[in-house]
Design a protein around this motif. Structure first.
Motif, short mmCIF file in Angstrom:
data_model
loop_
_atom_site.label_atom_id
_atom_site.label_comp_id
_atom_site.label_asym_id
_atom_site.label_seq_id
_atom_site.Cartn_x
_atom_site.Cartn_y
_atom_site.Cartn_z
N THR A 68 -77.24 -14.52 -30.59
CA THR A 68 -77.15 -15.70 -31.46
C THR A 68 -76.15 -15.62 -32.61
O THR A 68 -76.04 -16.59 -33.36
CB THR A 68 -78.54 -16.03 -32.05
OG1 THR A 68 -78.98 -14.94 -32.87
CG2 THR A 68 -79.57 -16.29 -30.95
N TYR A 69 -75.44 -14.51 -32.77
CA TYR A 69 -74.50 -14.38 -33.88
C TYR A 69 -73.07 -14.39 -33.35
O TYR A 69 -72.65 -13.46 -32.66
CB TYR A 69 -74.76 -13.10 -34.68
CG TYR A 69 -76.00 -13.16 -35.55
CD1 TYR A 69 -75.89 -13.23 -36.94
CD2 TYR A 69 -77.27 -13.14 -35.00
CE1 TYR A 69 -77.02 -13.29 -37.74
CE2 TYR A 69 -78.41 -13.20 -35.79
CZ TYR A 69 -78.27 -13.28 -37.16
OH TYR A 69 -79.38 -13.33 -37.96
N ALA A 100 -72.06 -14.77 -41.07
CA ALA A 100 -73.37 -14.42 -40.51
C ALA A 100 -74.35 -13.87 -41.55
O ALA A 100 -75.55 -13.78 -41.27
CB ALA A 100 -73.19 -13.40 -39.40
N ASP A 102 -75.75 -14.97 -44.46
CA ASP A 102 -76.89 -15.83 -44.83
C ASP A 102 -77.85 -16.00 -43.66
O ASP A 102 -79.07 -15.98 -43.83
CB ASP A 102 -76.42 -17.20 -45.30
CG ASP A 102 -75.89 -17.18 -46.73
OD1 ASP A 102 -76.23 -16.25 -47.48
OD2 ASP A 102 -75.13 -18.09 -47.08
N LYS A 103 -77.30 -16.14 -42.47
CA LYS A 103 -78.14 -16.28 -41.28
C LYS A 103 -78.98 -15.02 -41.08
O LYS A 103 -80.18 -15.10 -40.79
CB LYS A 103 -77.27 -16.54 -40.05
CG LYS A 103 -78.07 -16.69 -38.77
CD LYS A 103 -77.15 -17.00 -37.58
CE LYS A 103 -77.96 -17.14 -36.32
NZ LYS A 103 -77.14 -17.51 -35.17
N PHE A 104 -78.37 -13.85 -41.25
CA PHE A 104 -79.08 -12.58 -41.07
C PHE A 104 -80.24 -12.47 -42.06
O PHE A 104 -81.35 -12.10 -41.70
CB PHE A 104 -78.13 -11.39 -41.24
CG PHE A 104 -78.76 -10.07 -40.93
CD1 PHE A 104 -78.79 -9.58 -39.64
CD2 PHE A 104 -79.34 -9.30 -41.94
CE1 PHE A 104 -79.38 -8.35 -39.35
CE2 PHE A 104 -79.93 -8.09 -41.66
CZ PHE A 104 -79.95 -7.60 -40.36
N ASN A 106 -81.88 -14.80 -43.57
CA ASN A 106 -82.91 -15.81 -43.36
C ASN A 106 -83.52 -15.82 -41.94
O ASN A 106 -84.43 -16.60 -41.68
CB ASN A 106 -82.35 -17.19 -43.69
CG ASN A 106 -82.05 -17.32 -45.16
OD1 ASN A 106 -82.93 -17.16 -45.99
ND2 ASN A 106 -80.80 -17.56 -45.50
N ASP A 107 -83.02 -14.97 -41.07
CA ASP A 107 -83.49 -14.93 -39.69
C ASP A 107 -84.86 -14.23 -39.63
O ASP A 107 -84.99 -13.09 -40.05
CB ASP A 107 -82.48 -14.15 -38.85
CG ASP A 107 -82.71 -14.26 -37.36
OD1 ASP A 107 -83.88 -14.43 -36.93
OD2 ASP A 107 -81.72 -14.14 -36.62
#
Length: 130
Positions: A68-69, A100, A102-104, A106-107
């Motif tokens: 997904t990244y 990536a 912020d996504k990491f 908040n994942d």
């Protein structure tokens, strides 16, 4: 004597952790990597080496990142002798790595790992692969 035994146990675990993730590194196509993200951090007080190793190096995080990244190539975690953890992440580009972050954080897949990290000790640097 107990302190030495604990230190040796931690060193053995860290070595096993590093060797275990190196096997995955050898299988990855690192020729796609244009940037290395180098993260250092310490565990929160009371977190054991075993707890951090299990949460940080578990295949769940890497599998999720592969799926997904965008731009993710590979990731490895190791423990230095001074107790500082190292996370090395290979990205296709610095832009994709930075995007990536912020996504990491908040994942939900990464929550068990991130809950053990002392956020005040985190440093992140990016380097171009040559």
């Amino acid at each position: 004597m107990m302190k030495l035994a604990t230190g040796l146990k931690a060193a053995a675990l860290a070595t096993a952790l590093a060797i275990g993730t190196m096997g995955a590194a050898m299988a990855a196509d690192l020729s796609k990597a244009g940037t290395i993200e180098y993260v250092t951090f310490q565990a929160k007080d009371g977190v054991t080496v075993e707890q951090m190793a299990e949460a940080a190096a578990g295949g769940t995080i890497n599998a999720n990142m592969h799926e997904t990244y965008d731009g993710f190539v590979d990731r490895h975690v190791a423990l230095q002798a001074d107790g500082v953890w190292i996370e090395v992440v290979y990205w296709e580009s610095e832009e994709k790595g930075r995007a990536a972050l912020d996504k990491f954080v908040n994942d939900p897949v990464n929550k068990p790992f991130l809950d053990l990290v002392n956020a005040d000790t985190v440093t992140i640097t990016y380097s171009d692969v040559h």
